[in-house]
Design a protein around this motif. Structure first.
Motif, PDB file in Angstrom:
ATOM      1  N   THR A   1       0.908  -1.183  -0.174  1.00 41.10           N
ATOM      2  CA  THR A   1      -0.028  -0.062   0.065  1.00 41.10           C
ATOM      3  C   THR A   1       0.858   1.093   0.022  1.00 41.10           C
ATOM      4  O   THR A   1       0.547   2.448  -0.891  1.00 41.10           O
ATOM      5  CB  THR A   1      -0.812   0.044   1.243  1.00 41.10           C
ATOM      6  OG1 THR A   1      -1.736  -1.029   1.228  1.00 41.10           O
ATOM      7  CG2 THR A   1      -1.923   1.164   1.263  1.00 41.10           C
TER       8      THR A   1
ATOM      9  N   PHE B   1       3.908   1.576  -0.853  1.00 45.79           N
ATOM     10  CA  PHE B   1       4.695   1.782  -2.294  1.00 45.79           C
ATOM     11  C   PHE B   1       3.696   2.249  -3.291  1.00 45.79           C
ATOM     12  O   PHE B   1       3.886   2.822  -4.420  1.00 45.79           O
ATOM     13  CB  PHE B   1       5.482   0.622  -2.541  1.00 45.79           C
ATOM     14  CG  PHE B   1       6.704   0.508  -1.736  1.00 45.79           C
ATOM     15  CD1 PHE B   1       7.706   1.422  -1.783  1.00 45.79           C
ATOM     16  CD2 PHE B   1       6.841  -0.859  -1.065  1.00 45.79           C
ATOM     17  CE1 PHE B   1       8.868   1.326  -0.902  1.00 45.79           C
ATOM     18  CE2 PHE B   1       8.020  -0.957  -0.304  1.00 45.79           C
ATOM     19  CZ  PHE B   1       9.149   0.166  -0.162  1.00 45.79           C
ATOM     20  N   TYR B   2       2.427   1.678  -3.488  1.00 47.68           N
ATOM     21  CA  TYR B   2       1.804   2.001  -4.336  1.00 47.68           C
ATOM     22  C   TYR B   2       1.144   3.516  -4.114  1.00 47.68           C
ATOM     23  O   TYR B   2       1.211   4.214  -5.078  1.00 47.68           O
ATOM     24  CB  TYR B   2       0.267   0.941  -4.036  1.00 47.68           C
ATOM     25  CG  TYR B   2      -0.735   1.375  -5.038  1.00 47.68           C
ATOM     26  CD1 TYR B   2      -0.844   1.196  -6.485  1.00 47.68           C
ATOM     27  CD2 TYR B   2      -1.908   1.932  -4.619  1.00 47.68           C
ATOM     28  CE1 TYR B   2      -1.770   1.371  -7.326  1.00 47.68           C
ATOM     29  CE2 TYR B   2      -3.035   2.192  -5.598  1.00 47.68           C
ATOM     30  CZ  TYR B   2      -2.870   2.130  -6.994  1.00 47.68           C
ATOM     31  OH  TYR B   2      -3.911   2.207  -7.703  1.00 47.68           O
TER      32      TYR B   2
ATOM     33  N   ILE C   1       3.150   5.814  -2.835  1.00 45.52           N
ATOM     34  CA  ILE C   1       3.992   6.761  -3.501  1.00 45.52           C
ATOM     35  C   ILE C   1       4.262   6.789  -5.000  1.00 45.52           C
ATOM     36  O   ILE C   1       4.542   7.885  -5.503  1.00 45.52           O
ATOM     37  CB  ILE C   1       5.374   6.046  -3.006  1.00 45.52           C
ATOM     38  CG1 ILE C   1       5.576   6.195  -1.334  1.00 45.52           C
ATOM     39  CG2 ILE C   1       6.823   6.552  -3.552  1.00 45.52           C
ATOM     40  CD1 ILE C   1       6.669   5.511  -0.716  1.00 45.52           C
ATOM     41  N   ARG C   2       3.956   5.453  -5.575  1.00 47.04           N
ATOM     42  CA  ARG C   2       3.827   5.709  -7.071  1.00 47.04           C
ATOM     43  C   ARG C   2       2.752   6.403  -7.515  1.00 47.04           C
ATOM     44  O   ARG C   2       2.915   7.061  -8.780  1.00 47.04           O
ATOM     45  CB  ARG C   2       3.594   4.174  -7.519  1.00 47.04           C
ATOM     46  CG  ARG C   2       4.003   4.032  -8.980  1.00 47.04           C
ATOM     47  CD  ARG C   2       4.081   2.685  -9.410  1.00 47.04           C
ATOM     48  NE  ARG C   2       4.564   2.495 -10.851  1.00 47.04           N
ATOM     49  CZ  ARG C   2       3.815   1.829 -11.798  1.00 47.04           C
ATOM     50  NH1 ARG C   2       3.250   0.877 -10.982  1.00 47.04           N
ATOM     51  NH2 ARG C   2       4.188   2.076 -12.822  1.00 47.04           N
ATOM     52  N   LEU C   3       1.492   6.487  -7.000  1.00 48.27           N
ATOM     53  CA  LEU C   3       0.531   7.332  -7.388  1.00 48.27           C
ATOM     54  C   LEU C   3       0.723   8.762  -6.856  1.00 48.27           C
ATOM     55  O   LEU C   3      -0.246   9.772  -7.459  1.00 48.27           O
ATOM     56  CB  LEU C   3      -0.837   6.813  -6.799  1.00 48.27           C
ATOM     57  CG  LEU C   3      -1.365   5.602  -7.211  1.00 48.27           C
ATOM     58  CD1 LEU C   3      -2.596   5.449  -6.289  1.00 48.27           C
ATOM     59  CD2 LEU C   3      -1.609   5.496  -8.883  1.00 48.27           C
ATOM     60  N   GLY C   4       1.736   8.999  -6.186  1.00 46.21           N
ATOM     61  CA  GLY C   4       2.167  10.525  -5.947  1.00 46.21           C
ATOM     62  C   GLY C   4       1.144  11.049  -4.707  1.00 46.21           C
ATOM     63  O   GLY C   4       1.087  12.201  -4.371  1.00 46.21           O
ATOM     64  N   LYS C   5       0.272   9.925  -4.130  1.00 47.66           N
ATOM     65  CA  LYS C   5      -0.385  10.231  -2.763  1.00 47.66           C
ATOM     66  C   LYS C   5       0.235  10.244  -1.590  1.00 47.66           C
ATOM     67  O   LYS C   5      -0.164  10.836  -0.638  1.00 47.66           O
ATOM     68  CB  LYS C   5      -1.641   9.261  -2.696  1.00 47.66           C
ATOM     69  CG  LYS C   5      -2.667   9.352  -3.781  1.00 47.66           C
ATOM     70  CD  LYS C   5      -3.704   8.394  -3.294  1.00 47.66           C
ATOM     71  CE  LYS C   5      -4.777   8.265  -4.142  1.00 47.66           C
ATOM     72  NZ  LYS C   5      -6.247   7.674  -3.786  1.00 47.66           N
TER      73      LYS C   5
ATOM     74  N   SER D   1       4.230  11.265  -0.064  1.00 50.27           N
ATOM     75  CA  SER D   1       5.766  11.837  -0.560  1.00 50.27           C
ATOM     76  C   SER D   1       6.879  11.234  -0.330  1.00 50.27           C
ATOM     77  O   SER D   1       7.937  11.056  -0.792  1.00 50.27           O
ATOM     78  CB  SER D   1       5.760  13.298   0.109  1.00 50.27           C
ATOM     79  OG  SER D   1       5.595  13.199   1.585  1.00 50.27           O
ATOM     80  N   SER D   2       6.757  10.241   0.877  1.00 56.35           N
ATOM     81  CA  SER D   2       7.908   9.535   1.358  1.00 56.35           C
ATOM     82  C   SER D   2       7.467   8.337   2.227  1.00 56.35           C
ATOM     83  O   SER D   2       6.263   8.249   2.760  1.00 56.35           O
ATOM     84  CB  SER D   2       8.833  10.349   2.103  1.00 56.35           C
ATOM     85  OG  SER D   2       8.410  10.479   3.470  1.00 56.35           O
TER      86      SER D   2
END
Length: 191
Positions: free
Chosen positions: A53, A55-56, A58-62, A64-65
């Motif tokens: 969840t 990493f997903y 982060i990938r979506l830009g939801k 920041s870190s």
């Protein structure tokens, strides 16, 4: 010191502490016939699915870190984590896990929901929440190592303070809330 604090915060992280605690309670109980199923279920719901969840997001830009420093990002992750832990509790119950194992997953579900609500208004230390509950569960399971447990609490608390991730009140509140809730939930509902 900053590198050391970051290392401590990474190693003694809720996503690491949870499966470690479940592994200790499950694999040191030789009477369990379904140890692997119990551990894999706890690993899935306390580590693998939350990591996926994160990493997903982060990938979506939801997100920041990995640390989720922004309150709105933490709130959404805490809500999802609470649901994952609740499902994990149901699966551990279905697998007829020992009361302490089911109880710890219950603590994760309920306490994360409580932290989710608190986080809407105030930032509390999730690292200390994620460490305090398992320490109580391990202690109640007979794994009484006060020096190691106290050292872990002190190391994580000071690292979170040193990294300026939390204030003293946020660290203390996280520690006492987790330990108090876990003790109450485990002793009155499961043991």
């Amino acid at each position: 010191m900053k590198t050391f604090s970051k290392l401590i915060s990474t190693i003694i992280n809720p996503l690491i502490v949870a499966p470690f605690s479940f592994a200790v309670m499950i694999y040191l109980d030789r009477s369990l016939g379904n140890q692997h199923a119990l551990f894999l279920s706890s690993l899935l719901f306390t580590n693998l699915l939350p990591l996926i969840t994160i990493f997903y997001f982060i990938r979506l830009g939801k997100l920041s870190s990995f640390d989720a420093p922004i309150k709105e990002q933490r709130i959404q992750l805490l809500a999802i984590a609470s649901i994952l832990y609740a499902i994990g509790f149901l699966i551990l119950s279905y697998l007829e896990g020992p009361p302490i194992v089911r109880g710890l997953m219950f603590c994760y579900a309920v306490n994360t929901a409580i932290v989710w609500r608190i986080t809407i208004f105030w930032k509390i230390s999730i690292h200390m929440i994620g460490l305090g509950g398992p320490i109580v569960a391990l202690w109640l399971s007979g794994f009484e190592y006060p020096l190691a447990m106290g050292l872990a609490l002190i190391l994580v608390a000071t690292s979170r303070l040193f990294l300026k991730a939390h204030t003293i009140s946020q660290v203390i509140a996280g520690t006492f809330l987790a330990m108090g809730l876990a003790y109450f939930e485990l002793t009155y509902l499961f043991l």
